[in-house]
Write an enzyme that holds these catalytic residues in place. Sequence first.
Site, PDB file in Angstrom:
ATOM      1  N   LYS A   4       0.813  -1.223   0.000  1.00 35.74           N
ATOM      2  CA  LYS A   4       0.000   0.000   0.000  1.00 35.74           C
ATOM      3  C   LYS A   4       0.847   1.274   0.000  1.00 35.74           C
ATOM      4  O   LYS A   4       0.571   2.206  -0.745  1.00 35.74           O
ATOM      5  CB  LYS A   4      -0.929  -0.025   1.214  1.00 35.74           C
ATOM      6  CG  LYS A   4      -1.893   1.141   1.301  1.00 35.74           C
ATOM      7  CD  LYS A   4      -3.019   0.850   2.286  1.00 35.74           C
ATOM      8  CE  LYS A   4      -2.515   0.573   3.690  1.00 35.74           C
ATOM      9  NZ  LYS A   4      -1.964   1.776   4.344  1.00 35.74           N
TER      10      LYS A   4
ATOM     11  N   ARG B 182      13.858 -13.596  14.052  1.00 33.13           N
ATOM     12  CA  ARG B 182      13.432 -12.988  15.305  1.00 33.13           C
ATOM     13  C   ARG B 182      12.015 -13.463  15.609  1.00 33.13           C
ATOM     14  O   ARG B 182      11.254 -13.765  14.687  1.00 33.13           O
ATOM     15  CB  ARG B 182      13.454 -11.461  15.188  1.00 33.13           C
ATOM     16  CG  ARG B 182      14.869 -10.901  15.068  1.00 33.13           C
ATOM     17  CD  ARG B 182      14.832  -9.403  14.931  1.00 33.13           C
ATOM     18  NE  ARG B 182      13.965  -9.031  13.806  1.00 33.13           N
ATOM     19  CZ  ARG B 182      13.839  -7.809  13.328  1.00 33.13           C
ATOM     20  NH1 ARG B 182      14.514  -6.832  13.863  1.00 33.13           N
ATOM     21  NH2 ARG B 182      13.033  -7.556  12.317  1.00 33.13           N
TER      22      ARG B 182
ATOM     23  N   ARG C 154      11.363 -13.119   6.804  1.00 33.02           N
ATOM     24  CA  ARG C 154      12.618 -12.421   7.112  1.00 33.02           C
ATOM     25  C   ARG C 154      13.542 -13.252   8.001  1.00 33.02           C
ATOM     26  O   ARG C 154      13.123 -13.796   9.019  1.00 33.02           O
ATOM     27  CB  ARG C 154      12.323 -11.100   7.825  1.00 33.02           C
ATOM     28  CG  ARG C 154      12.224  -9.947   6.884  1.00 33.02           C
ATOM     29  CD  ARG C 154      11.987  -8.673   7.659  1.00 33.02           C
ATOM     30  NE  ARG C 154      10.764  -8.046   7.180  1.00 33.02           N
ATOM     31  CZ  ARG C 154       9.979  -7.277   7.927  1.00 33.02           C
ATOM     32  NH1 ARG C 154      10.280  -7.033   9.179  1.00 33.02           N
ATOM     33  NH2 ARG C 154       8.911  -6.749   7.418  1.00 33.02           N
TER      34      ARG C 154
ATOM     35  N   ARG D 140      -9.068   3.353   9.818  1.00 32.71           N
ATOM     36  CA  ARG D 140      -8.672   2.008  10.211  1.00 32.71           C
ATOM     37  C   ARG D 140      -9.848   1.186  10.730  1.00 32.71           C
ATOM     38  O   ARG D 140      -9.702  -0.002  10.995  1.00 32.71           O
ATOM     39  CB  ARG D 140      -7.621   2.063  11.321  1.00 32.71           C
ATOM     40  CG  ARG D 140      -6.278   2.551  10.839  1.00 32.71           C
ATOM     41  CD  ARG D 140      -5.223   2.366  11.923  1.00 32.71           C
ATOM     42  NE  ARG D 140      -3.964   2.961  11.526  1.00 32.71           N
ATOM     43  CZ  ARG D 140      -3.091   2.379  10.714  1.00 32.71           C
ATOM     44  NH1 ARG D 140      -3.343   1.172  10.237  1.00 32.71           N
ATOM     45  NH2 ARG D 140      -1.983   2.985  10.381  1.00 32.71           N
TER      46      ARG D 140
ATOM     47  N   ARG E 103      -0.691 -11.538  14.380  1.00 31.43           N
ATOM     48  CA  ARG E 103      -0.781 -10.075  14.294  1.00 31.43           C
ATOM     49  C   ARG E 103      -1.612  -9.674  13.077  1.00 31.43           C
ATOM     50  O   ARG E 103      -2.457  -8.786  13.133  1.00 31.43           O
ATOM     51  CB  ARG E 103       0.636  -9.502  14.206  1.00 31.43           C
ATOM     52  CG  ARG E 103       0.738  -8.009  14.444  1.00 31.43           C
ATOM     53  CD  ARG E 103       2.186  -7.591  14.614  1.00 31.43           C
ATOM     54  NE  ARG E 103       3.025  -8.093  13.536  1.00 31.43           N
ATOM     55  CZ  ARG E 103       4.247  -8.589  13.704  1.00 31.43           C
ATOM     56  NH1 ARG E 103       4.780  -8.649  14.894  1.00 31.43           N
ATOM     57  NH2 ARG E 103       4.947  -9.025  12.676  1.00 31.43           N
TER      58      ARG E 103
END
Length: 225
Positions: A18, A165, A132, A93, A176
């Site tokens: 976005k 991580r 990642r 949001r 999340r």
Amino acid sequence: MASIGRVVVLLGAPGAGKGTQAQVLSGRLGLAHVATGDLFRAAVRDETPLGLTAKGFMDRGELVPDAVTIEMLLERLAKPDAAAGILLDGFPRNTAQAEVLDTALEEKGGRVDVAPYIEVPEADLVARLGGRWICRAAGHPYHELTKKPIKPGICDVDGSELYQRDDDKPATVQARLRQQLGALATVVDYYRGRGVLRAVDGRGEIDRVTADLLDAIVPATSSKA
Ligand SMILES: [Zn+2]
């Protein structure tokens, strides 16, 4: 009173591209790119009355009320570079914010003209956001999709081990993301109900997605004039 230009609300999940598309689209369409995070930072930095109000809330660790955010947006809309309109990135949001935005725009004789939605399946988002890895020695970044090491699990630069991580592990990313997708879905439904939603397939090349977004935005907004 000067009339409000076009208001485009760009929607997309984290990882949907976005921010990148917002930059390109605002340039191509001559719209001011308005990300609410930037708006807060600028208002606080410039110590505008609204900025000081917002800072008060942030200093107390509280959320900035929607009414304050909306006032900042309306101020932003009145600036010369927004004469043709704005492209909103990161707001609203939730549906409460979407309703407040509609009411505020209506009072100024404006409206949300179009809400293009960059649609990317959840599994793809998890892969983009969760792939990642970094090396133990120096934190050199790698990604399962876009930047694989030559030897699996080993840093190309220093030969140290690669690890994920906790924040980048698929389960964490997915949990999340699910929360964020829930809120996004309600906003998508809201704009679909208002007849301004334009869903665009967000998989594939950035340029192709940009072209589809332009197709979705331009006919919807040019009919207004
Ligand atoms: Zn390394």
